[in-house]
Design a protein around this motif. Structure first.
Motif, short mmCIF file in Angstrom:
data_model
loop_
_atom_site.label_atom_id
_atom_site.label_comp_id
_atom_site.label_asym_id
_atom_site.label_seq_id
_atom_site.Cartn_x
_atom_site.Cartn_y
_atom_site.Cartn_z
N ALA A 20 5.92 -0.13 0.95
CA ALA A 20 7.12 -0.75 1.55
C ALA A 20 7.40 -0.22 2.95
O ALA A 20 8.24 -0.76 3.66
CB ALA A 20 8.34 -0.51 0.65
N GLY A 21 6.71 0.86 3.34
CA GLY A 21 6.89 1.40 4.69
C GLY A 21 7.72 2.67 4.74
O GLY A 21 8.25 3.04 5.79
N PRO A 97 10.63 -4.86 2.22
CA PRO A 97 9.96 -5.69 3.23
C PRO A 97 10.55 -7.09 3.25
O PRO A 97 10.82 -7.67 2.19
CB PRO A 97 8.50 -5.68 2.76
CG PRO A 97 8.35 -4.41 1.99
CD PRO A 97 9.67 -4.23 1.29
N THR A 99 9.38 -9.89 3.68
CA THR A 99 8.59 -10.94 3.03
C THR A 99 8.66 -10.87 1.50
O THR A 99 8.17 -11.78 0.82
CB THR A 99 7.12 -10.84 3.47
OG1 THR A 99 6.69 -9.48 3.30
CG2 THR A 99 6.95 -11.23 4.93
N ASP A 100 9.25 -9.82 0.95
CA ASP A 100 9.32 -9.67 -0.51
C ASP A 100 10.38 -10.58 -1.12
O ASP A 100 11.43 -10.83 -0.52
CB ASP A 100 9.69 -8.22 -0.88
CG ASP A 100 8.49 -7.29 -0.84
OD1 ASP A 100 7.43 -7.70 -0.34
OD2 ASP A 100 8.64 -6.14 -1.31
N THR A 124 12.74 -3.96 5.92
CA THR A 124 11.66 -3.47 6.78
C THR A 124 10.71 -4.58 7.21
O THR A 124 10.74 -5.70 6.69
CB THR A 124 10.84 -2.37 6.06
OG1 THR A 124 10.25 -2.92 4.87
CG2 THR A 124 11.71 -1.20 5.69
N LYS A 125 9.85 -4.24 8.18
CA LYS A 125 8.77 -5.11 8.66
C LYS A 125 9.30 -6.43 9.21
O LYS A 125 8.67 -7.47 9.08
CB LYS A 125 7.74 -5.34 7.56
CG LYS A 125 7.22 -4.02 6.96
CD LYS A 125 6.09 -4.19 5.98
CE LYS A 125 5.64 -2.85 5.43
NZ LYS A 125 4.51 -2.90 4.50
N SER A 155 12.89 -2.20 12.27
CA SER A 155 11.51 -2.37 12.73
C SER A 155 11.08 -1.13 13.49
O SER A 155 11.70 -0.78 14.50
CB SER A 155 11.38 -3.61 13.62
OG SER A 155 10.11 -3.60 14.26
#
Length: 298
Positions: A20-21, A97, A99-100, A124-125, A155
């Protein structure tokens, strides 16, 4: 009589699914390479405290393994590490994220609400998404607005969200004297940091199962002002894995050693002599005694 300045200090668990970063975000916040970063999932195995001073507060971030299903005994240890961090923290950052889907967050809610911990969602992202998609994702999370304290788009690449996130975290920390020397960046010792940086090189240079079935033992460090001499052994589960790491004419181990030495020198800001070997310990990731001998204490 001068008025006593009140300080804050507290633990902030950083959790989320594998990849997940988490480590990337923490390294960005403190401006140092401390937490292990890899594109491969489940690179982080143990909790690590990373300290950031912000506006009179000491934030002790706890980097955790990704929340995932139990498989091997090592995976069970990793999940337990994440759950302990959730239970012990003053505040939780849940990294999501952009996109999740919301499935991972819903699973996290079931875990965290049992512990009664407050949390902030870090989206995130966001540099991988269009502005409309970010706004849409923020809207999707609003149905859970009674559960989280804040939701902050973040970001690392665009340097968006850091100050806002730190300001928000400080609001929820308890008044307390500093728990550690404000000059410290981490409570981990040099052996643990060197071990993680060598593991990062294994993840970056080797594919498939080897990174997940390998570990690193730091045998000895001889420190001096100009150079550290580091003696380390990579532990694997099978003879075939040892052969793959060593490679033809030793090319594999040279490649791993080269990147590892560069990572160690970047961190230590001095020359590193790295003596690296490979040993086989069959089934270590499934054996409790072997895991504990490598520092994974249940």
């Amino acid at each position: 009589m001068s008025k006593e300045i009140k300080t804050k200090a507290g633990f902030v668990a950083v959790v989320g699914r594998p990849n997940a970063g988490k480590s990337t975000l923490l390294n960005h916040i403190v401006g140092e390479k401390l937490a292990m970063v890899s594109k491969k999932a489940q690179a982080t195995r143990k909790r690590m405290n990373i300290i950031e001073m912000h506006k009179g507060a000491q934030i002790i971030f706890v980097d955790t393994p990704g929340i995932h299903k139990k498989e091997k005994l090592l995976n069970e240890f990793m999940l337990d590490e994440a759950l302990k961090a959730i239970g012990d923290a003053d505040l939780i950052l849940f990294l999501a994220p952009v996109t999740d889907k919301l499935d991972e967050y819903e699973k996290f809610l079931r875990l965290s609400e049992a512990k009664g911990s407050k949390h902030i969602i870090v989206l995130t992202k966001i540099d991988h998404a269009k502005q409309g998609d970010i706004l849409n994702k923020l809207a999707q999370y609003q149905k859970y607005q009674d559960h989280f304290e804040a939701i902050i788009p973040f970001s690392v690449n665009k340097k968006v969200g850091k100050e806002q996130l730190l300001d928000e975290i400080v609001k929820y920390l308890p008044e307390s004297p500093y728990l550690y020397d404000p000059e410290l960046l981490t409570t981990d010792n040099i052996r643990d940091i060197y071990k993680e940086l060598i593991r990062e090189s294994i993840f970056e240079n080797l594919s498939d199962e080897i990174p997940y079935e390998s570990d690193v033992v730091i045998e000895k460090i001889d420190e001096s002002d100009n150079m550290d001499r580091v003696y380390a052994t990579i532990i694997v589960e099978k003879d075939t894995q040892k052969g793959m790491i060593v490679g033809k004419r030793g090319e594999g181990i040279k490649r791993v050693g080269k990147l590892a030495r560069e990572l160690l020198e970047e961190f230590a800001q001095k020359k590193i002599y790295l003596d690296l070997h490979v040993a086989v310990k069959k089934g270590w990731s499934k054996n409790k005694n072997d895991l504990e001998s490598l520092g994974y204490v249940f």
